[in-house]
Design a protein around this motif. Sequence first.
Motif, PDB file in Angstrom:
ATOM      1  N   ILE A 183       0.839  -1.212   0.000  1.00 38.29           N
ATOM      2  CA  ILE A 183       0.000   0.000   0.000  1.00 38.29           C
ATOM      3  C   ILE A 183       0.873   1.260   0.000  1.00 38.29           C
ATOM      4  N   LYS A 184       1.886   1.266   0.873  1.00 39.67           N
ATOM      5  CA  LYS A 184       2.745   2.443   0.988  1.00 39.67           C
ATOM      6  C   LYS A 184       3.629   2.626  -0.246  1.00 39.67           C
ATOM      7  N   SER A 185       4.094   1.545  -0.817  1.00 39.50           N
ATOM      8  CA  SER A 185       4.943   1.658  -2.007  1.00 39.50           C
ATOM      9  C   SER A 185       4.134   2.173  -3.191  1.00 39.50           C
ATOM     10  N   LYS A 186       2.858   1.770  -3.264  1.00 36.35           N
ATOM     11  CA  LYS A 186       1.998   2.275  -4.349  1.00 36.35           C
ATOM     12  C   LYS A 186       1.759   3.773  -4.165  1.00 36.35           C
ATOM     13  N   GLU A 187       1.545   4.199  -2.929  1.00 35.78           N
ATOM     14  CA  GLU A 187       1.374   5.633  -2.666  1.00 35.78           C
ATOM     15  C   GLU A 187       2.636   6.396  -3.032  1.00 35.78           C
ATOM     16  N   ALA A 188       3.790   5.856  -2.628  1.00 35.22           N
ATOM     17  CA  ALA A 188       5.065   6.519  -2.927  1.00 35.22           C
ATOM     18  C   ALA A 188       5.286   6.619  -4.432  1.00 35.22           C
ATOM     19  N   PHE A 189       4.920   5.560  -5.158  1.00 32.09           N
ATOM     20  CA  PHE A 189       5.086   5.569  -6.613  1.00 32.09           C
ATOM     21  C   PHE A 189       4.192   6.627  -7.259  1.00 32.09           C
ATOM     22  N   ASP A 190       2.948   6.683  -6.805  1.00 34.51           N
ATOM     23  CA  ASP A 190       2.020   7.676  -7.370  1.00 34.51           C
ATOM     24  C   ASP A 190       2.521   9.102  -7.108  1.00 34.51           C
ATOM     25  N   PHE A 191       2.968   9.372  -5.876  1.00 30.10           N
ATOM     26  CA  PHE A 191       3.480  10.708  -5.548  1.00 30.10           C
ATOM     27  C   PHE A 191       4.746  11.019  -6.353  1.00 30.10           C
TER      28      PHE A 191
END
Length: 511
Positions: free
Chosen positions: A423-431
């Motif tokens: 979940i956090k890696s997907k958020e980091a990728f999007d940002f």
Amino acid sequence: MTTSNILYCQSKIKCDLIEVSSIAFNKNPTIKSANYSIQNAEANFQLQKSIFDFNLNSEIAYKNDKYNLFDADSRNKYVDKALKNNSFDVSTGLQKTLRSGQIVNVSLNYNYNNSNYPYNSFAEYVGAFYGNHSSNVNLTLTQPLLRGRGGKVTTASEKASVFYINKSKHDYEFANSYEIEQIGIAYWSYYTAYKSLSIYIQNENRVREVLNMTIELVKADKKPQSDLDQVNADLSNQERLTALAKQDLFNARLNLGRVIGLSDDESQRLDTPINDFPTISESGYYSDIDKNALIKIAKNNRGDVKAIGEEYKAIELQYLLAANNLEPQLNLVAFAFYGSASIGNGLDKSWSSLTNNQGQDIGAGAKLIFSFPLNNNLAKGNYSRSKIALQNQSTINENTNRNIELNIDLAVNNLINSVLVLIKSKEAFDFSQNAFNNEQIKFQSGLTTLLNLMIFQERLTSSELQNLNAQQQFSNAIIILRHETGTLIYKEDLGFKITQNAFYTIPNTEN
């Protein structure tokens, strides 16, 4: 899809999770070896079963001898100094050990003899080479009173071998599950390497785009010439990373082929992977996973748990047999016999020897046979070994159950953590993607430096790779939990079944 022979003669081997897993059932050496263990256990059962086979014993013998008489022997005047004898013996017997412990033996014996001495045993003149026939039938029943008494003891080895067959089958099931787990992990590594190469190629293309923008900005005197050196250096580094990614992809392809059981040539023919990573939503994941329910599922389903249970039963029977062998050998033997005799030459005399009233002998009796080695070291040693084996198996059983609980705990924690990381890696990728796009616009407008753009680009690539690795770890966590709970593959009458859900969903604890 059930396991079956997968025929693949095309230039490429379809790289689908279910298909490559099915190929392994015929190609993987560990799976094949485990199957041979079943065949070996079945052969051992046949050996133990042979204790109760009918044993047929037959013998036929002919003897001719010549005995030179002493000068003082009164028979010289009848046989010319040499006594010549002929004898012919035929015997056949059938023996069987019953599963109740008794031993039954039936035998038939026939004897014919003659000599050149013309008088019979009654001092009657009958002429030279006058035949004597005798036949008898014997029936013997042996009942062990101490060692070997009772059907439970007699059949202990045979029943133990059945338990070992079951153990081998469950070991085979668990070995299959483990190999399919390794194939799944190797597949996701191959898929990750394939997607990583795409990311590196995309990143290399982004650097080229930055290089083209920089060239235009230098031409327009908006950027210094030195910025080109920085971008070219970055491009060379990205090309290096792309080359390494290609090598990783090659290695991952061959490693997948290795765990499937493919040869080098077959491994290189593996096509591009077609199964995408599972998503959190489709996996059926929920935060409050019931670990106790999963432990219960594991103990009910895992092949290794079933195998050690069967092995314990086998060792328990062997311990029973070893304890019984400490007893002395005391057998009660009951026997009955019938015999008859006839005198004269001719085939009819041979047959009448069994029914002739004269010379008939009928009887029955019983005897006790006692045997016991005074030190009895062999039986004592085997008893000690069996007792230790039983105690050791109890320890193995306890340790296996202990490790199952620990491994389930680790697998569940790994799954929960992998979900959070994903979940956090997907958020980091999007940002990071948004930040890079914004920085790229700012660079074109001259509002930021090339160095900042390169930093944001590196962060984007890094976050994309981290997100990819997080997807891989989540996918692996599902497979590992499936294997630990014994729900990765399913036993069927004709083999094993592998479903897509086993790679994409967590075990259902509600059933």
